[in-house]
Design an enzyme around this catalytic site. Structure first.
Site, short mmCIF file in Angstrom:
data_model
loop_
_atom_site.label_atom_id
_atom_site.label_comp_id
_atom_site.label_asym_id
_atom_site.label_seq_id
_atom_site.Cartn_x
_atom_site.Cartn_y
_atom_site.Cartn_z
N ARG A 137 0.45 -4.82 -5.27
CA ARG A 137 0.35 -5.93 -4.28
C ARG A 137 0.61 -7.21 -4.87
O ARG A 137 0.48 -8.28 -4.19
CB ARG A 137 -0.98 -5.85 -3.42
CG ARG A 137 -1.28 -4.87 -2.61
CD ARG A 137 -2.11 -5.40 -1.49
NE ARG A 137 -2.45 -4.07 -0.51
CZ ARG A 137 -1.66 -3.66 0.38
NH1 ARG A 137 -0.45 -4.22 0.85
NH2 ARG A 137 -2.13 -2.72 1.22
N ARG A 168 -4.92 -2.08 10.34
CA ARG A 168 -4.87 -3.50 9.83
C ARG A 168 -4.88 -4.38 11.14
O ARG A 168 -5.95 -4.39 11.82
CB ARG A 168 -3.76 -4.09 9.05
CG ARG A 168 -3.77 -5.38 8.53
CD ARG A 168 -2.82 -5.78 7.51
NE ARG A 168 -3.26 -5.53 6.12
CZ ARG A 168 -2.77 -4.99 5.18
NH1 ARG A 168 -1.20 -4.71 5.63
NH2 ARG A 168 -2.99 -4.53 4.10
N GLY A 227 0.89 -1.26 -0.01
CA GLY A 227 -0.08 -0.05 0.01
C GLY A 227 0.98 1.29 -0.01
O GLY A 227 2.03 1.24 0.64
N THR A 283 4.91 2.29 6.40
CA THR A 283 3.51 2.00 6.59
C THR A 283 2.89 3.00 7.53
O THR A 283 3.55 3.64 8.42
CB THR A 283 3.26 0.73 7.16
OG1 THR A 283 1.77 0.69 7.39
CG2 THR A 283 4.19 0.38 8.51
N ASP A 285 5.16 -4.49 6.05
CA ASP A 285 5.51 -6.27 6.65
C ASP A 285 5.55 -7.07 5.39
O ASP A 285 6.46 -7.93 5.38
CB ASP A 285 4.78 -6.49 7.74
CG ASP A 285 3.32 -6.32 7.60
OD1 ASP A 285 2.85 -5.66 6.75
OD2 ASP A 285 2.35 -7.08 8.19
N ASP A 342 0.66 2.21 9.49
CA ASP A 342 0.20 1.38 10.41
C ASP A 342 1.25 1.55 11.52
O ASP A 342 0.86 1.03 12.70
CB ASP A 342 0.03 0.03 9.93
CG ASP A 342 -1.10 -0.16 8.94
OD1 ASP A 342 -1.71 0.81 8.68
OD2 ASP A 342 -1.04 -1.17 8.41
N ASP A 390 3.58 -0.53 12.42
CA ASP A 390 3.67 -1.78 13.21
C ASP A 390 4.83 -2.62 12.73
O ASP A 390 4.90 -3.71 12.91
CB ASP A 390 2.32 -2.37 12.83
CG ASP A 390 2.05 -2.90 11.50
OD1 ASP A 390 3.04 -2.13 10.62
OD2 ASP A 390 1.26 -3.68 11.00
O1 F6P Z 1 -0.99 -1.48 5.74
C1 F6P Z 1 -1.60 -0.01 5.43
C2 F6P Z 1 -3.00 -0.35 5.22
O2 F6P Z 1 -3.22 1.20 4.76
C3 F6P Z 1 -3.58 -0.79 6.31
O3 F6P Z 1 -3.99 0.18 7.28
C4 F6P Z 1 -5.13 -1.22 5.52
O4 F6P Z 1 -5.73 -2.21 6.04
C5 F6P Z 1 -4.69 -1.69 4.11
O5 F6P Z 1 -3.17 -1.04 4.03
C6 F6P Z 1 -5.42 -1.22 3.07
O6 F6P Z 1 -4.81 -1.65 1.93
P1 F6P Z 1 -5.30 -1.55 0.53
O7 F6P Z 1 -5.16 -0.03 0.07
O8 F6P Z 1 -4.64 -2.50 -0.35
O9 F6P Z 1 -7.02 -2.05 0.54
#
Ligand code: F6P
Length: 341
Positions: free
Chosen positions: A73, A172, A11, A126, A104, A128, A130
């Site tokens: 991804r 997440r 992401g 990220t 991660d 997040d 994390d």
């Molecule tokens: O890991 C970053 C993040 O923004 C998370 O907080 C979220 O769950 C996920 O990516 C969403 O990803 P995507 O944009 O691929 O749906």
């Protein structure tokens, strides 16, 4: 002279362009190295999508969200056969080291590729926050700022109507954004994946507040919390096996409304938290990560990730960064709950 490849995976995240700008500028100007931008994350490395990058290619991008390299991804171990599926691009571009800017999932694939012989330097990315082995990741500050501003706005409209507002934020499996935004905006309750919640306890806090004359309650919900008992969760997963989240607050809201008797509304912030211009803090942090990655790559030190430790940027084994997903600690959670009730 060495050739440094750079890619952004997973992401996107505010501050990616600051990192790319720093990797390119430091590699070219300070180390006299060449830089090859790999487009669309691992997809570009598997499919030979590359672009030579010079100082001029990265001017004027520090304030921009997204990533000038694009991301995806796709994963070499899910959509290819590991090192064999990226070897052709590495050889064709004479790449000596790949700087992998990722979260991660991306870093775990980088570790596997490193174990197969690919020289990599990771940069933790990220919103997040994390990733293990680093104090902080870039992008987190911007996401917290956006969530905080949203809560500030929701508070005034909630108060006008004597409502309960559930604000769902990203994160997440971990509740960093939720916890920081709760502290910063003065939220009244906090639900994060690290701490199992009891909906009756949340309702008790809300009822007590309203009894004392407060005309609103803000409940911050991290997207990864479990839905109330016996309710199904969406099970769509991405290439890294991560569940596609978003909307659990809609499952929680009717329960809270029923128990408290107060009208309860939901706002899901979603990708707003990832878009737009990074904060000054994230621009600086991203720049520091990028400069350090270029220096480490120039030294030929690989199989590592750049970690922020206090005021320093240090290389740590990539395996340490991938060993666990870092969650909110008790002390920080307790700091947030101090103000509830
Ligand atoms: O890991 C970053 C993040 O923004 C998370 O907080 C979220 O769950 C996920 O990516 C969403 O990803 P995507 O944009 O691929 O749906």
């Amino acid at each position: 002279m060495s050739v440094i490849g750079v890619l952004t995976g997973g992401g996107d995240c505010p501050g990616l362009n600051a990192v790319i700008r720093a990797v390119v500028s430091r590699s070219v100007s300070t180390h006299d190295n060449d830089v090859v931008g790999i487009l669309n994350g691992w997809e570009g490395l598997m499919r030979g999508q590359t672009k030579h990058l010079d100082r001029d290619d990265v001017r004027g991008i520090i304030a921009k969200g997204g990533t000038i390299l694009g991301t995806s991804r796709l994963d070499p171990y899910v959509h290819g056969d590991g090192y064999a599926s990226v070897a052709k691009t590495i050889q064709a571009n004479d790449i000596d080291v790949v700087v992998v800017i990722g979260g991660d999932g991306t870093l775990r694939s980088a570790l596997k590729l490193a174990e197969e012989g690919l020289p990599v330097v990771g940069v933790p990315k990220t919103i997040d926050n994390d990733i293990a082995a680093t104090d902080v990741t870039f992008g987190f500050d911007t996401a917290v700022q956006i969530a905080t501003e949203a809560i500030d706005r929701l508070t005034t409209t909630a108060e006008a109507h004597n409502r309960v507002m559930l604000v769902e934020v990203m994160g997440r499996t971990k509740g960093w954004i939720a916890t920081y935004a709760t502290i910063a905006a003065g939220g009244d309750a906090l639900l994060i994946p690290e701490v199992p919640y009891d909906i009756n306890e949340v309702a008790k806090i809300i009822k007590a507040r309203h009894r004392r004359g407060h005309r609103y309650s803000i409940v911050v919900v991290s997207e990864g919390v479990e839905p109330p008992d016996d309710e199904a969760v969406a099970e769509q997963v991405d290439a890294f096996g991560f569940k596609r989240l978003g909307g659990v607050a809609y499952q929680i809201a009717p329960h809270l409304e029923r128990i408290t008797g107060f009208e309860t509304r939901v706002t899901v912030l979603g990708h707003l938290q990832r878009g737009g211009t990074p904060t000054a803090y994230d621009r600086v942090l991203g720049t520091r990560f990028g400069v350090a990655a270029a220096d480490i790559a120039a030294r030929g030190e690989t199989g590592v990730m750049v970690a922020a430790r206090g005021m320093e940027m240090v290389p740590v084994p990539l395996a340490d960064a991938c060993a666990e997903i870092r969650g909110v600690d008790d002390a920080l959670y307790n700091t947030a709950t101090t103000f509830f009730g």
